[in-house]
Design a protein around this motif. Sequence first.
Motif, PDB file in Angstrom:
ATOM      1  N   PRO A  27       0.443  26.873  -5.139  1.00  0.00           N
ATOM      2  CA  PRO A  27      -0.422  27.219  -6.282  1.00  0.00           C
ATOM      3  C   PRO A  27       0.326  27.246  -7.617  1.00  0.00           C
ATOM      4  CG  PRO A  27      -0.832  28.688  -4.434  1.00  0.00           C
ATOM      5  CD  PRO A  27       0.388  27.907  -4.093  1.00  0.00           C
ATOM      6  N   VAL A  28       1.600  27.621  -7.578  1.00  0.00           N
ATOM      7  CA  VAL A  28       2.409  27.610  -8.796  1.00  0.00           C
ATOM      8  C   VAL A  28       2.554  26.182  -9.307  1.00  0.00           C
ATOM      9  CG1 VAL A  28       4.683  28.113  -9.776  1.00  0.00           C
ATOM     10  CG2 VAL A  28       3.649  29.698  -8.150  1.00  0.00           C
ATOM     11  N   LEU A  29       2.867  25.254  -8.395  1.00  0.00           N
ATOM     12  CA  LEU A  29       3.014  23.853  -8.783  1.00  0.00           C
ATOM     13  C   LEU A  29       1.696  23.275  -9.278  1.00  0.00           C
ATOM     14  CD1 LEU A  29       5.371  22.542  -5.949  1.00  0.00           C
ATOM     15  CD2 LEU A  29       5.963  23.091  -8.310  1.00  0.00           C
ATOM     16  N   GLU A  30       0.596  23.685  -8.651  1.00  0.00           N
ATOM     17  CA  GLU A  30      -0.716  23.211  -9.103  1.00  0.00           C
ATOM     18  C   GLU A  30      -1.014  23.722 -10.510  1.00  0.00           C
ATOM     19  OE1 GLU A  30      -3.410  24.534  -6.113  1.00  0.00           O
ATOM     20  OE2 GLU A  30      -2.670  23.126  -4.602  1.00  0.00           O
ATOM     21  N   ARG A  31      -0.644  24.970 -10.771  1.00  0.00           N
ATOM     22  CA  ARG A  31      -0.842  25.529 -12.107  1.00  0.00           C
ATOM     23  C   ARG A  31       0.006  24.759 -13.121  1.00  0.00           C
ATOM     24  NH1 ARG A  31      -1.785  30.585 -14.573  1.00  0.00           N
ATOM     25  NH2 ARG A  31      -1.788  30.197 -16.828  1.00  0.00           N
ATOM     26  N   ILE A  32       1.229  24.453 -12.758  1.00  0.00           N
ATOM     27  CA  ILE A  32       2.101  23.682 -13.636  1.00  0.00           C
ATOM     28  C   ILE A  32       1.504  22.308 -13.903  1.00  0.00           C
ATOM     29  CG2 ILE A  32       4.346  22.521 -13.766  1.00  0.00           C
ATOM     30  CD1 ILE A  32       5.528  24.932 -12.278  1.00  0.00           C
ATOM     31  N   GLN A  33       1.007  21.666 -12.852  1.00  0.00           N
ATOM     32  CA  GLN A  33       0.407  20.342 -13.010  1.00  0.00           C
ATOM     33  C   GLN A  33      -0.787  20.392 -13.963  1.00  0.00           C
ATOM     34  OE1 GLN A  33       1.225  17.187 -10.952  1.00  0.00           O
ATOM     35  NE2 GLN A  33       3.119  18.336 -11.133  1.00  0.00           N
ATOM     36  N   ALA A  34      -1.635  21.408 -13.806  1.00  0.00           N
ATOM     37  CA  ALA A  34      -2.823  21.531 -14.657  1.00  0.00           C
ATOM     38  C   ALA A  34      -2.427  21.757 -16.113  1.00  0.00           C
ATOM     39  CB  ALA A  34      -3.703  22.674 -14.158  1.00  0.00           C
ATOM     40  N   THR A  35      -1.390  22.568 -16.323  1.00  0.00           N
ATOM     41  CA  THR A  35      -0.931  22.842 -17.688  1.00  0.00           C
ATOM     42  C   THR A  35      -0.329  21.596 -18.317  1.00  0.00           C
ATOM     43  OG1 THR A  35      -0.486  25.137 -17.065  1.00  0.00           O
ATOM     44  CG2 THR A  35       0.514  24.361 -19.093  1.00  0.00           C
ATOM     45  N   GLU A  36       0.422  20.828 -17.525  1.00  0.00           N
ATOM     46  CA  GLU A  36       0.990  19.587 -18.034  1.00  0.00           C
ATOM     47  C   GLU A  36      -0.114  18.593 -18.383  1.00  0.00           C
ATOM     48  OE1 GLU A  36       3.690  18.401 -14.966  1.00  0.00           O
ATOM     49  OE2 GLU A  36       5.377  19.469 -15.871  1.00  0.00           O
ATOM     50  N   GLN A  37      -1.162  18.575 -17.578  1.00  0.00           N
ATOM     51  CA  GLN A  37      -2.291  17.695 -17.865  1.00  0.00           C
ATOM     52  C   GLN A  37      -2.949  18.090 -19.186  1.00  0.00           C
ATOM     53  OE1 GLN A  37      -3.000  15.354 -15.169  1.00  0.00           O
ATOM     54  NE2 GLN A  37      -3.911  14.245 -16.876  1.00  0.00           N
ATOM     55  N   GLU A  38      -3.079  19.406 -19.405  1.00  0.00           N
ATOM     56  CA  GLU A  38      -3.635  19.886 -20.665  1.00  0.00           C
ATOM     57  C   GLU A  38      -2.752  19.468 -21.833  1.00  0.00           C
ATOM     58  OE1 GLU A  38      -5.344  24.115 -22.147  1.00  0.00           O
ATOM     59  OE2 GLU A  38      -3.173  24.070 -21.831  1.00  0.00           O
ATOM     60  N   SER A  39      -1.444  19.592 -21.666  1.00  0.00           N
ATOM     61  CA  SER A  39      -0.520  19.207 -22.734  1.00  0.00           C
ATOM     62  C   SER A  39      -0.599  17.713 -23.031  1.00  0.00           C
ATOM     63  CB  SER A  39       0.917  19.587 -22.352  1.00  0.00           C
ATOM     64  OG  SER A  39       1.067  20.993 -22.313  1.00  0.00           O
ATOM     65  N   GLU A  40      -0.785  16.909 -21.990  1.00  0.00           N
ATOM     66  CA  GLU A  40      -0.922  15.465 -22.196  1.00  0.00           C
ATOM     67  C   GLU A  40      -2.174  15.160 -23.015  1.00  0.00           C
ATOM     68  OE1 GLU A  40      -1.226  11.318 -19.576  1.00  0.00           O
ATOM     69  OE2 GLU A  40      -0.602  13.193 -18.608  1.00  0.00           O
ATOM     70  N   THR A  41      -3.251  15.873 -22.723  1.00  0.00           N
ATOM     71  CA  THR A  41      -4.495  15.690 -23.481  1.00  0.00           C
ATOM     72  C   THR A  41      -4.307  16.118 -24.934  1.00  0.00           C
ATOM     73  OG1 THR A  41      -5.822  16.052 -21.488  1.00  0.00           O
ATOM     74  CG2 THR A  41      -6.934  16.317 -23.601  1.00  0.00           C
ATOM     75  N   LEU A  42      -3.614  17.252 -25.142  1.00  0.00           N
ATOM     76  CA  LEU A  42      -3.346  17.721 -26.499  1.00  0.00           C
ATOM     77  C   LEU A  42      -2.468  16.727 -27.265  1.00  0.00           C
ATOM     78  CD1 LEU A  42      -2.643  21.497 -25.763  1.00  0.00           C
ATOM     79  CD2 LEU A  42      -4.629  20.566 -26.973  1.00  0.00           C
ATOM     80  N   ALA A  43      -1.490  16.147 -26.582  1.00  0.00           N
ATOM     81  CA  ALA A  43      -0.617  15.159 -27.231  1.00  0.00           C
ATOM     82  C   ALA A  43      -1.411  13.921 -27.633  1.00  0.00           C
ATOM     83  CB  ALA A  43       0.527  14.785 -26.309  1.00  0.00           C
ATOM     84  N   ALA A  46       0.827  -1.215   0.000  1.00  0.00           N
ATOM     85  CA  ALA A  46       0.000   0.000   0.000  1.00  0.00           C
ATOM     86  C   ALA A  46       0.856   1.258   0.000  1.00  0.00           C
ATOM     87  CB  ALA A  46      -0.941  -0.003   1.197  1.00  0.00           C
ATOM     88  N   GLU A  47       1.979   1.238   0.733  1.00  0.00           N
ATOM     89  CA  GLU A  47       2.815   2.439   0.818  1.00  0.00           C
ATOM     90  C   GLU A  47       3.583   2.704  -0.477  1.00  0.00           C
ATOM     91  OE1 GLU A  47       5.183  -0.807   3.126  1.00  0.00           O
ATOM     92  OE2 GLU A  47       3.077  -0.230   2.810  1.00  0.00           O
ATOM     93  N   GLN A  48       3.592   1.741  -1.410  1.00  0.00           N
ATOM     94  CA  GLN A  48       4.280   1.937  -2.686  1.00  0.00           C
ATOM     95  C   GLN A  48       3.382   2.594  -3.746  1.00  0.00           C
ATOM     96  OE1 GLN A  48       5.484  -2.171  -3.200  1.00  0.00           O
ATOM     97  NE2 GLN A  48       7.598  -1.706  -2.625  1.00  0.00           N
ATOM     98  N   VAL A  49       2.128   2.822  -3.403  1.00  0.00           N
ATOM     99  CA  VAL A  49       1.230   3.555  -4.296  1.00  0.00           C
ATOM    100  C   VAL A  49       1.599   5.037  -4.248  1.00  0.00           C
ATOM    101  CG1 VAL A  49      -1.157   4.245  -4.743  1.00  0.00           C
ATOM    102  CG2 VAL A  49      -0.646   1.902  -4.019  1.00  0.00           C
ATOM    103  N   VAL A  50       1.782   5.637  -5.419  1.00  0.00           N
ATOM    104  CA  VAL A  50       2.146   7.055  -5.507  1.00  0.00           C
ATOM    105  C   VAL A  50       0.901   7.863  -5.856  1.00  0.00           C
ATOM    106  CG1 VAL A  50       3.771   8.710  -6.472  1.00  0.00           C
ATOM    107  CG2 VAL A  50       4.340   6.282  -6.477  1.00  0.00           C
ATOM    108  N   HIS A  51       0.639   8.890  -5.077  1.00  0.00           N
ATOM    109  CA  HIS A  51      -0.516   9.733  -5.317  1.00  0.00           C
ATOM    110  C   HIS A  51      -0.090  11.014  -6.043  1.00  0.00           C
ATOM    111  CE1 HIS A  51      -2.904   7.112  -2.754  1.00  0.00           C
ATOM    112  NE2 HIS A  51      -1.919   7.142  -1.877  1.00  0.00           N
ATOM    113  N   PRO A  52      -0.961  11.554  -6.892  1.00  0.00           N
ATOM    114  CA  PRO A  52      -0.622  12.805  -7.586  1.00  0.00           C
ATOM    115  C   PRO A  52      -0.205  13.893  -6.602  1.00  0.00           C
ATOM    116  CG  PRO A  52      -2.634  11.867  -8.496  1.00  0.00           C
ATOM    117  CD  PRO A  52      -2.288  11.048  -7.282  1.00  0.00           C
ATOM    118  N   GLY A  53       0.864  14.598  -6.938  1.00  0.00           N
ATOM    119  CA  GLY A  53       1.373  15.653  -6.067  1.00  0.00           C
ATOM    120  C   GLY A  53       2.489  15.205  -5.145  1.00  0.00           C
ATOM    121  N   GLU A  54       2.740  13.887  -5.071  1.00  0.00           N
ATOM    122  CA  GLU A  54       3.811  13.406  -4.196  1.00  0.00           C
ATOM    123  C   GLU A  54       5.171  13.553  -4.875  1.00  0.00           C
ATOM    124  OE1 GLU A  54       2.533  10.464  -0.860  1.00  0.00           O
ATOM    125  OE2 GLU A  54       2.445   9.390  -2.774  1.00  0.00           O
ATOM    126  N   VAL A  55       6.203  13.660  -4.033  1.00  0.00           N
ATOM    127  CA  VAL A  55       7.572  13.843  -4.517  1.00  0.00           C
ATOM    128  C   VAL A  55       8.259  12.489  -4.610  1.00  0.00           C
ATOM    129  CG1 VAL A  55       9.806  14.922  -4.068  1.00  0.00           C
ATOM    130  CG2 VAL A  55       7.700  16.138  -3.502  1.00  0.00           C
TER     131      VAL A  55
END
Length: 482
Positions: free
Chosen positions: A437-453, A326-335
């Motif tokens: 909030p900066v990292l969240e914005r980056i994450q959202a933009t990367e998600q958009e780019s993944e969808t565009l790809a 269970a501890e090997q599951v990585v959740h979004p936002g984790e380092v």
Amino acid sequence: MGSEQLFGSIPPNWEYKTLGKACAEGGGDIQTGPFGSQLHASDYVPVGIPSIMPQNIGDNRIIEDGIARVSLEDAQRLSRYRVRVGDIVYSRRGDVEKRALVRNHEDGWLCGTGCLRVRVGEKNVDSRYASYYLGHPNVREWIVRHAHGATMPNLNTSILAACPFLVPPLPEQRAIAHILGTLDDKIELNRKQNETLEAMARALFKAWFVDFEPVRAVGAQFIAPDIAPDSMDTRNPGAINRAPTHWPPHILDLFPDRLVDSELGEIPEGWEVVALGELVEAVKGRSYKSEELVESETALVTLKSFARGGGYRSDGLKPFAGTYKAEQVVHPGEVVIACTDVTQAAEVIGRPAIVRSSTRYRRLVASLDTLIVRPKDFRITKAFLYFLGGTEAFVSHTYAHTTGTTVLHLGRDAVPSFTFAKPPAQLVQKFDALAAPVLERIQATEQESETLAQLRDTLLPKLISGELRIKDAEAFLKGRGL
């Protein structure tokens, strides 16, 4: 091989040629880069003409980070290997299906050792169309199938020259390239915006927690020149250039007014030197077998999930059907931190990335190449931890704790033993309020780019084969606001 057809029925005014014939008719050719005898490791210089190596070939673009360079004299000596706008560069060994289109700012760079250059010329083929055509899954599969070598595929000019090449009329080629290029341009714009946003947050972290600028400002009435924290406007990355020159009083109040000696050198008075292991929990990922890499709702975060120099790549995930803790599951936002690397590159080991959610998999699990680093309590946050992991001190420390000759492995104590000056929790939380909030914005933009790809990769084979015509594709994109 030249008469081989890779698609089913095609529009009546389209025709097959070999790639070599198409290049020759256009006044171009296919050639290798210089051999090792022409360009030695000792010839590379810190400042000079970039030399494109296999590791610089990304998804139809050249990755400039960490690129090798040669002197102008060597570039002139090897002038026949210099690339032009519209050239397409391949790796001669390894991942031979990847290619990169040479764009305006890369004109005159060198096609380096270990690469091949395709030049379609300027008559009958649009180079952007050619680069997208060569990215079609059927074409990529053809190249891999014909590359020599069982364990390490090898590509040469004869193989590429024999590759079947489908040629629509030139206006249709340009229209196909325009549609796919519109998506790529948006992806590239997102990438540059994210680079700027992360640079802003990283500059703030360095100013506060590495250079201690506010402390020096309080103690010596120093005016910090570069960045004021409340100017980190995630909607306008250019705001960094208009930041006020003074640290605001409410920020200065969070810092002491002097530096004191410590085992790390001078640090702010009242800050504590601690080992990172006191504040975080480090969880090693799961080892796996090749037979477990089958389609499922779960994927592994692997070494390929780390971008060169740090950062996350969603295309590095591997489908996984094995068991895990269970501890090997990585959740979004984790380092996560890379635990292995090849010695020749050493570009990802010990460097952090922030995992983001996947549109394809419901669950992500860390592989053996990946270390999950989780804060134990409020004294350290994910944003603080991520930027701490990007500092020169952290990277140097982890690299010093690696073992191996051809493959590097991160030592068990590499991360926990790293020591740094820990600021008060109140200041960590203040930084988190600005950086998260900066990292969240980056994450959202990367998600958009993944969808565009994904959209681009869906349209590409349909357009290239003639299954989807231009007007239908234009209407499709218009309906999605593109």
